[in-house]
Design an enzyme around this catalytic site. Structure first.
Site, mmCIF file in Angstrom:
data_model
loop_
_atom_site.group_PDB
_atom_site.id
_atom_site.type_symbol
_atom_site.label_atom_id
_atom_site.label_comp_id
_atom_site.label_asym_id
_atom_site.label_seq_id
_atom_site.Cartn_x
_atom_site.Cartn_y
_atom_site.Cartn_z
ATOM 1 N N SER A 106 0.826 -1.190 0.000
ATOM 2 C CA SER A 106 0.000 0.000 0.000
ATOM 3 C C SER A 106 0.870 1.254 0.000
ATOM 4 C CB SER A 106 -0.950 -0.072 1.202
ATOM 5 O OG SER A 106 -2.044 0.762 1.025
ATOM 6 N N ASP B 205 -8.976 -3.838 -6.117
ATOM 7 C CA ASP B 205 -8.452 -3.240 -4.886
ATOM 8 C C ASP B 205 -9.143 -1.899 -4.661
ATOM 9 O OD1 ASP B 205 -6.825 -1.817 -2.983
ATOM 10 O OD2 ASP B 205 -5.171 -3.174 -3.450
ATOM 11 N N HIS C 221 -7.630 -5.542 -0.611
ATOM 12 C CA HIS C 221 -6.478 -4.653 -0.688
ATOM 13 C C HIS C 221 -5.188 -5.445 -0.548
ATOM 14 C CE1 HIS C 221 -4.088 -1.148 -0.411
ATOM 15 N NE2 HIS C 221 -3.975 -1.096 0.903
#
Length: 530
Positions: free
Chosen positions: A244, A471, A499
């Site tokens: 991320s 995502d 995610h």
């Protein structure tokens, strides 16, 4: 109420769910570093490639005034967690003007390679955020995967301003409770004034409690800290696993130190070319995609609390539920009631991992029966609020980094109002919430030092960029764009929900990444996994 865009990895269900709604980090410029000449080659997912300069590398020779930091020796001690050692790393508050009087102390942890097999080196990890504790992540997940742990010393450093490393502080627990309940979809000018006042008060709290560190928590500076740690650990090149926001941190490292970049895995990638407003709009659409997937699964079930008619109808029912809460918050069994803002945050938290969908269905059904406790629990998990009412540092570190890395998405309520149609188009359910949340950095006490840019990392070893097709927090187009920017990168695609991809159940993804980390072999071009 969410305060700024927050990215990080998820565990099963929602234990590590995170997004904070508004300006996510995407770039900054290192002090004393010139951007390389602009190039305008095409790349998927790029908003305006001709307007994005490239991040230039730092000189390969370490300046003499930084040599003491690179030459320091770490003193390792038992962390109190089985098998882990901890140490403290000193780094300059300001790399342009290093001074021992203002040095920062960063917390570092490691779990040494266990064998069998020859030790490869150190593998640094970061779970995202910004604001997520890399040490907490390491201590929770370091036992897996065993074959990687056997060959690498697993290492984590809490970035500056985060957790154990000179943490940013902003509000007391009681004031944070009030802040999270502020109406983030204002219906009139009075409610807009209340929201902007909340943003101003939050920013003032950060300035008064963390004024020293606040101007120096950029991603650029954290990437430079990682290079100090790399050398102190004795590694010629950095091996790194970032998820991320951690992908932006890792990509920034590769841009600044391409000759020192080794095996880098960037999972759930960000696109540093995008400005804050575009990032927020892209994420609004990403969460709409995730909600549509949840709704499609829900309406197949007779007990779906959002009905069984269609995904559009499910969205309308959820929006109506939020509107009801705006007028009449639900009881939760404690002093706090479930407001519209808290319920929205709870629903958003469950979008990070499809394993959380059954939990969300259950809690929506409870709310339908007048009990808001479940959704409040999801919101508390998202905000990292403990049962005793205390908040982790993540909610404070997150906007501190984001608002420094990029100029604000909006600078006034009028700009938000003008953008509402595009946000509502991106998500009829979440559009207003995301748009108004993106206003928070407008009131930040420190001017942004960064701007959107490309990261090419010419001369770096091959990098693996991982993207998940549905995502919500880091849309798949971002992974495609980042892979296209690098002078040498491989895009690995996970066709699925949730995610990030690594360690979430796909043997195909895990095998490809483990092979790269252990052997240096990148996945085949255009490899897709399910």
């Amino acid at each position: 109420m969410a305060t700024s865009r927050l990215f990080r990895t998820t565990s099963a269900a929602v234990a590590a769910a995170a997004l904070l709604i508004s300006g996510c980090s995407s770039g900054s410029s290192p002090s004393g570093t010139e951007a390389s000449p602009e190039r305008t080659g095409p790349g998927p997912g790029r908003a305006a490639p001709s307007a994005s300069p490239a991040l230039g590398p730092l000189p390969t020779a370490t300046p003499a005034n930084l040599r003491p930091y690179y030459d320091q020796k770490l003193t390792w001690r038992d962390c109190g967690v089985a098998g882990f050692q901890c140490a403290t790393l000193k780094v300059p508050l300001d790399y342009a003007e290093p001074s021992a009087d203002t040095d920062l102390e960063l917390a570092v942890a490691r779990k040494k390679a266990t064998g069998p097999g020859t030790r490869i080196g150190s593998l640094m990890v970061n779970p995202g955020g910004p604001g997520g504790s890399a040490i907490d992540y390491l201590q929770q997940y370091a036992p897996q995967p065993a074959q990687v742990r056997a060959r690498y010393d697993m290492v984590a450093v809490d970035p500056r301003g985060v957790a154990r490393s000179e943490p940013v502080r902003c509000l007391s627990n009681k004031r944070m409770d009030k802040y999270t309940q502020t109406d983030q979809t204002p219906d009139d000018s009075a409610e807009v004034d209340k929201l902007t006042t909340a943003y101003r008060d939050f920013a003032k709290g950060c300035e008064s409690r963390s004024g020293k560190v606040l101007p120096h928590v950029s991603t650029i500076e954290s990437a430079r800290d990682m290079d100090v740690l790399r050398e102190v650990l004795g590694d010629k090149k950095l091996s790194y696993m970032g998820a991320s926001y951690g992908t932006f941190l890792g990509a920034t490292y590769a841009g600044l130190f391409p000759s020192r970049s080794g095996r880098l895995v960037l999972d759930g990638a960000m696109n540093p070319e995008l400005d804050s407003r575009t990032i927020n709009l892209n994420q609004t659409a990403g969460f709409n995609t995730a909600f549509t997937a949840f709704a499609a699964d829900c309406i197949k079930r007779k007990d779906c609390p959002l009905g069984t008619k269609s995904t559009d109808d499910a969205g309308k029912r959820l929006s109506a539920f939020f509107q009801q809460l705006d007028a009449r918050p639900l009881p939760t069994g404690e002093a706090r009631r479930l407001t519209e803002s808290l319920a929205t945050t709870g629903v958003i938290a469950a979008m990070y991992d499809e394993q959380a969908w059954p939990i969300l269905r259950e809690y929506l059904a409870q709310a339908k029966d007048g009990n808001g406790r479940g959704l409040l629990t999801l919101s508390d998990t998202y905000y990292e609020r403990d049962p005793d009412g205390s908040y982790a540092n993540q909610m404070f570190a997150n906007p501190a980094v984001n608002c420094l890395d990029l100029p604000p998405a909006f600078t006034s309520p009028d700009e938000v109002r003008a953008a509402l149609p595009s946000f509502r188009k991106a998500s009829p359910v979440f559009g207003d919430n995301f748009a108004w949340a993106a206003l928070n950095c407008a009131y930040w006490p420190v001017k942004a030092t960064g701007k959107a840019h490309r990261i090419e990392a010419e001369g770096a070893a091959p990098i693996v960029v991982v993207g998940t097709t549905r995502d919500p927090a880091t849309p798949y187009e971002w992974a495609k764009a980042l892979a296209a920017q690098f002078s040498g990168a491989t895009l690995l695609t996970y066709d699925g929900d949730g995610h990030t991809a690594y360690g979430r159940g796909s043997d195909c993804i895990d095998t490809a990444i483990n092979t790269y980390l252990l052997e240096g072999t990148t996945p085949p071009k255009n490899k897709r996994c399910t």
